[in-house]
Design a protein around this motif. Structure first.
Motif, PDB file in Angstrom:
ATOM      1  N   GLY A  55       0.829  -1.202   0.000  1.00 29.20           N
ATOM      2  CA  GLY A  55       0.000   0.000   0.000  1.00 29.20           C
ATOM      3  C   GLY A  55       0.858   1.243   0.000  1.00 29.20           C
ATOM      4  O   GLY A  55       2.073   1.187   0.093  1.00 29.20           O
ATOM      5  N   PRO A  56       0.230   2.377  -0.097  1.00 31.18           N
ATOM      6  CA  PRO A  56       0.966   3.624  -0.200  1.00 31.18           C
ATOM      7  C   PRO A  56       1.559   4.117   1.110  1.00 31.18           C
ATOM      8  O   PRO A  56       2.333   5.037   1.117  1.00 31.18           O
ATOM      9  N   GLY A  57       1.192   3.525   2.223  1.00 31.27           N
ATOM     10  CA  GLY A  57       1.819   3.862   3.481  1.00 31.27           C
ATOM     11  C   GLY A  57       1.043   4.838   4.346  1.00 31.27           C
ATOM     12  O   GLY A  57       1.408   5.071   5.473  1.00 31.27           O
ATOM     13  N   ASP A  58      -0.017   5.437   3.854  1.00 29.38           N
ATOM     14  CA  ASP A  58      -0.769   6.334   4.725  1.00 29.38           C
ATOM     15  C   ASP A  58      -1.775   5.518   5.521  1.00 29.38           C
ATOM     16  O   ASP A  58      -2.602   4.835   4.988  1.00 29.38           O
ATOM     17  N   GLU A  59      -1.648   5.597   6.808  1.00 27.03           N
ATOM     18  CA  GLU A  59      -2.438   4.750   7.692  1.00 27.03           C
ATOM     19  C   GLU A  59      -3.909   5.139   7.760  1.00 27.03           C
ATOM     20  O   GLU A  59      -4.740   4.366   8.157  1.00 27.03           O
ATOM     21  N   ASP A  60      -4.231   6.384   7.387  1.00 23.08           N
ATOM     22  CA  ASP A  60      -5.613   6.833   7.542  1.00 23.08           C
ATOM     23  C   ASP A  60      -6.509   6.425   6.377  1.00 23.08           C
ATOM     24  O   ASP A  60      -7.697   6.720   6.389  1.00 23.08           O
ATOM     25  N   GLY A  61      -5.966   5.780   5.367  1.00 26.30           N
ATOM     26  CA  GLY A  61      -6.780   5.314   4.254  1.00 26.30           C
ATOM     27  C   GLY A  61      -7.150   6.398   3.263  1.00 26.30           C
ATOM     28  O   GLY A  61      -8.020   6.191   2.428  1.00 26.30           O
ATOM     29  N   ALA A  62      -6.485   7.559   3.334  1.00 30.99           N
ATOM     30  CA  ALA A  62      -6.811   8.657   2.421  1.00 30.99           C
ATOM     31  C   ALA A  62      -6.543   8.253   0.971  1.00 30.99           C
ATOM     32  O   ALA A  62      -7.297   8.626   0.078  1.00 30.99           O
ATOM     33  N   TRP A  63      -5.493   7.477   0.757  1.00 32.82           N
ATOM     34  CA  TRP A  63      -5.180   7.057  -0.611  1.00 32.82           C
ATOM     35  C   TRP A  63      -6.292   6.182  -1.164  1.00 32.82           C
ATOM     36  O   TRP A  63      -6.754   6.377  -2.283  1.00 32.82           O
TER      37      TRP A  63
END
Length: 103
Positions: free
Chosen positions: A16-24
């Protein structure tokens, strides 16, 4: 060398892109995501619940969600280093009576 680079790229995509908040993931077109989920589920169901990961990557690119982590396809999908699998729900197995002696 190309095969190793492709494998590293696929592993990075699965992470995954690495942003934990799921914004991607929230920025992904919902219709494209639904199309990708349907395509992958159909492929898995047609192939006894498993497909090569590279085949799933191709389906994701065709659906317009290249780079989408396999884990984002849903809880019923999981993967190993080379394969993607469909998690089967536990079904109640009918209990049959033990075979008795015939008189």
């Amino acid at each position: 060398a190309t095969e190793a680079a492709a494998e590293e790229e696929a592993e990075a995509e699965d992470a995954g892109p690495g942003d934990e908040d799921g914004a991607w993931l929230a920025s992904v077109d919902p219709e494209a995501l639904a199309c990708a989920q349907r395509a992958v589920m159909a492929a898995l169901q047609a192939n006894s619940g498993q497909c090569p990961r590279q085949y799933v990557r191709t389906l994701l690119r065709q659906a317009g969600v290249a780079g989408l982590p396999v884990a984002a396809l849903g809880e019923e999908v999981f993967f190993s280093g080379t394969e993607v699998f469909l998690r089967r729900t536990a079904r109640a197995v009918p209990v049959s009576a033990p075979a008795g002696r015939l008189p």
